[in-house]
Design an enzyme around this catalytic site. Structure first.
Site, short mmCIF file in Angstrom:
data_model
loop_
_atom_site.label_atom_id
_atom_site.label_comp_id
_atom_site.label_asym_id
_atom_site.label_seq_id
_atom_site.Cartn_x
_atom_site.Cartn_y
_atom_site.Cartn_z
N GLN A 78 18.78 21.01 -19.29
CA GLN A 78 19.87 20.25 -18.69
C GLN A 78 21.20 20.95 -18.87
OE1 GLN A 78 19.66 17.31 -16.67
NE2 GLN A 78 17.71 18.35 -16.72
N HIS A 117 22.36 23.32 -16.13
CA HIS A 117 22.80 22.80 -14.84
C HIS A 117 24.28 23.09 -14.61
CE1 HIS A 117 19.72 20.72 -12.60
NE2 HIS A 117 19.23 20.19 -13.70
N GLU A 174 20.76 9.29 -17.89
CA GLU A 174 20.10 9.63 -16.63
C GLU A 174 18.64 9.98 -16.89
OE1 GLU A 174 20.47 12.97 -13.05
OE2 GLU A 174 21.33 13.37 -15.02
N HIS A 175 18.41 10.93 -17.79
CA HIS A 175 17.06 11.32 -18.21
C HIS A 175 16.88 10.94 -19.67
CE1 HIS A 175 18.26 14.35 -15.09
NE2 HIS A 175 17.06 14.05 -14.62
N ASP A 201 11.87 16.74 -12.44
CA ASP A 201 12.78 17.46 -11.55
C ASP A 201 12.04 18.06 -10.36
OD1 ASP A 201 15.18 16.99 -12.73
OD2 ASP A 201 15.37 18.94 -13.70
N HIS A 211 28.31 -27.30 10.75
CA HIS A 211 27.00 -27.03 10.16
C HIS A 211 26.13 -28.29 10.21
CE1 HIS A 211 28.81 -23.35 8.64
NE2 HIS A 211 27.67 -23.00 8.04
#
Length: 429
Positions: free
Chosen positions: A255, A258, A322-323, A356, A415
Site C-alpha cells: 500500500q 501506491h 479501506e483495507h 486488488d 391527497h
C-alpha cells in the site's frame, strides 16, 4: 516509522488522522476548472490537459480502431492474468444479482421492487506512475453485468499522448463504449457537464488523487452521483504472534508504494512482532522500484501496540480502514466484530493484493473513514431500485380510510381527495 504503545483513547483520533488536505484547501482550484469546462467545453479540456499532463491534444477521443490496435502489444502472460481476473470478478459480481421482490401487503395491494441499470456511467482510471488497468476490470465488468448502455472511460494521457495499452485492452475486453484521453479534475468536469466530445454521465466511478476526489464530491452539486469519496489508499493490519512478519511487512509496503500520501498502520498485541515487522520493512523496501515514494508513506506510518484484542477492535472500528487484514489466532473475533471497513482479508495467505487484482472482490473502496457509511463498489452500485404498486378496487377499500385519516392529519386535502373520490365511486359495488 512511528511506534506507539498503549495510546490513550482520547488520543486515537489524532494518531489515526489521515495525511490528506481538507476539501477547503483545494476546492477553489477544482471549482475554477469546473466553471471553465462548463463554459468552454473541449477548449478548457485541451487547456488543462496541456497544463497538467504536458501534452497538446486536438482529438481526445480514442477511436475503436485505436483501442483495438494499441491494446494488442501487451505481453501474453499479462493478457492471461487479466482474463483470469476478469473471470473471477465476473463470477463474484454476477452472484450479486437479485430477483424481483413482490409482496401483497394487504388484500388487493400488490407492491414489488425491480432493479434498472444506470444508463450512463463514467469511469475514471488513474494513469500517472501506476496506470490502473485493474480498475477498468473492477468498474466496467459490473457496469456491463448491470446493463449500463453507455460506459465512458477517462484516463490521463502520457507524454506521447497515449493511454497505457493494458488500460485499452481491458476497456475493450470489458465492454467500455467510449474512451477519452483526459485526466484529473478536467475529466471529472467533462463527465459532469458534458462537452462537445465527452458525454455527460449520470454517475461517476473510480479512484484518484485528492484533487479527483474533491472534484467528484463537487460533481454531486450538479446532479451527478458518485460511487464514494475514494482518495489515497490505506491499509490497516491487525496481527499477533501467529502472524508472519515478512508477510505483514510486504502488505504494508504494497500500500505504501501506491503513493507518498498512502497510509499504512499495524495494530498488534505483540511488541516482538512490531519489532520484527519494522526490521522486515527496512529489508524489503530496498528492493522496490518505487522505494522513494514508499519510504515517504512508511515514514508517516504507525506501529501501534495495544494490550488486547478488544482494545484493538475498538480502535480499528474508529479508524474505518479501506483495507483491513486480520492475521491473528482469534480471527473470528475480528471477523464478527468489524463494523467499519471497505474490504477484509483474513489469514496469513490472503494478501491485500489478492483483492486488488484477482480474487473476485472489488477494489474500489471507501477511504478516509468513509467505510463508516459507504460500501465498496458492487453490482448494485450500477443499478437503481424502483418500486411499483398496483391497488385494486378491493385494495383501495382496505387501505383507503387509513390514507384519508393520515392525509387529513398532515393537512393535505388533495391527497385525501384522491382517495375519497375513488372510494365514493365504489359505494354501489
Amino acid at each position: 516509522m512511528n511506534k506507539i504503545y498503549n495510546p490513550e483513547k482520547d488520543s486515537w483520533s489524532t494518531i489515526l488522522s489521515r495525511p490528506t488536505q481538507t476539501v477547503e484547501d483545494i476546492e477553489a482550484t477544482v471549482l475554477e476548472i469546473f466553471n471553465e469546462v462548463k463554459q468552454k467545453g473541449d477548449v478548457a479540456i485541451e487547456k488543462y490537459t496541456n497544463l497538467f499532463d504536458g501534452i497538446e491534444l486536438k482529438n481526445i477521443q480514442v477511436s475503436a480502431t485505436e483501442i483495438s490496435e494499441k491494446g494488442k502489444p501487451i505481453d501474453e502472460s499479462l493478457k492471461q492474468a487479466i482474463l483470469l481476473a476478469k473471470k473471477n470478478i465476473e463470477k463474484f459480481h454476477k452472484a450479486q444479482k437479485t430477483s424481483k421482490i413482490e409482496v401483497e401487503t394487504a388484500v388487493g395491494v400488490n407492491c414489488w421492487q425491480e432493479k434498472r441499470p444506470i444508463q450512463k456511467v463514467g469511469i475514471y482510471i488513474p494513469g500517472g506512475t501506476a496506470p490502473l488497468f485493474s480498475t477498468v476490470l473492477m468498474l466496467a465488468i459490473p457496469a456491463k453485468l448491470a446493463g449500463c448502455s453507455e460506459i465512458v472511460l477517462c484516463s490521463p494521457p502520457d507524454k506521447e499522448g497515449n493511454i497505457n495499452p493494458a488500460i485499452l485492452y481491458a476497456a475493450e475486453l470489458c465492454g467500455v463504449t467510449k474512451v477519452y484521453k483526459v485526466g484529473g479534475i478536467q475529466a471529472i468536469a467533462g463527465m459532469t457537464f458534458g462537452t462537445e466530445t465527452i458525454p455527460q454521465v449520470f454517475k461517476i466511478f473510480g479512484p484518484g488523487n485528492q484533487f479527483v476526489t474533491v472534484a467528484k464530491q463537487l460533481a454531486t452539486k450538479y446532479g451527478v452521483a458518485i460511487d464514494m469519496p475514494a482518495g489515497p489508499s490505506e491499509l490497516l493490519i491487525v496481527a499477533d504472534d501467529t502472524a508472519n512478519a515478512s508477510f505483514v511487512a510486504s502488505d504494508l509496503l504494497s500500500q505504501a508504494e501506491h503513493g507518498s500520501d498512502s497510509q499504512v498502520i499495524l495494530v498488534s498485541t505483540s511488541k516482538s512482532l512490531i519489532d520484527k515487522v519494522e526490521t522486515e520493512i527496512e529489508l524489503q523496501i530496498n528492493d522496490l522500484p518505487r522505494k522513494t515514494m514508499a519510504q515517504k508513506a512508511i515514514d508517516n506510518s504507525k506501529l501501534i501496540y495495544v494490550d488486547n484484542d478488544a482494545i484493538a477492535l475498538n480502535l480499528i472500528n474508529q479508524y474505518g480502514p479501506e483495507h483491513f487484514i486480520i492475521c491473528t489466532k482469534n480471527e473470528d473475533f475480528y471477523i464478527d466484530g468489524i463494523q467499519n471497513a471497505g474490504s477484509v482479508f483474513i489469514g496469513n495467505y490472503t494478501p491485500e493484493s489478492a483483492g486488488d487484482y484477482a480474487s473476485g472482490t472489488n477494489h474500489t473502496l471507501p477511504t478516509n473513514g468513509y467505510a463508516k457509511q459507504y460500501s465498496g463498489v458492487n453490482l448494485d452500485s450500477f443499478l437503481k431500485s424502483m418500486t411499483f404498486q398496483k391497488v385494486t378496487k378491493i385494495g383501495i377499500k382496505n387501505i383507503g380510510n387509513a390514507i384519508e385519516i393520515m392525509a387529513s392529519a398532515e393537512g393535505l386535502q388533495a391527497h385525501k381527495n384522491a382517495v375519497t373520490l375513488r372510494l365514493n365511486s365504489l359505494k354501489d359495488e
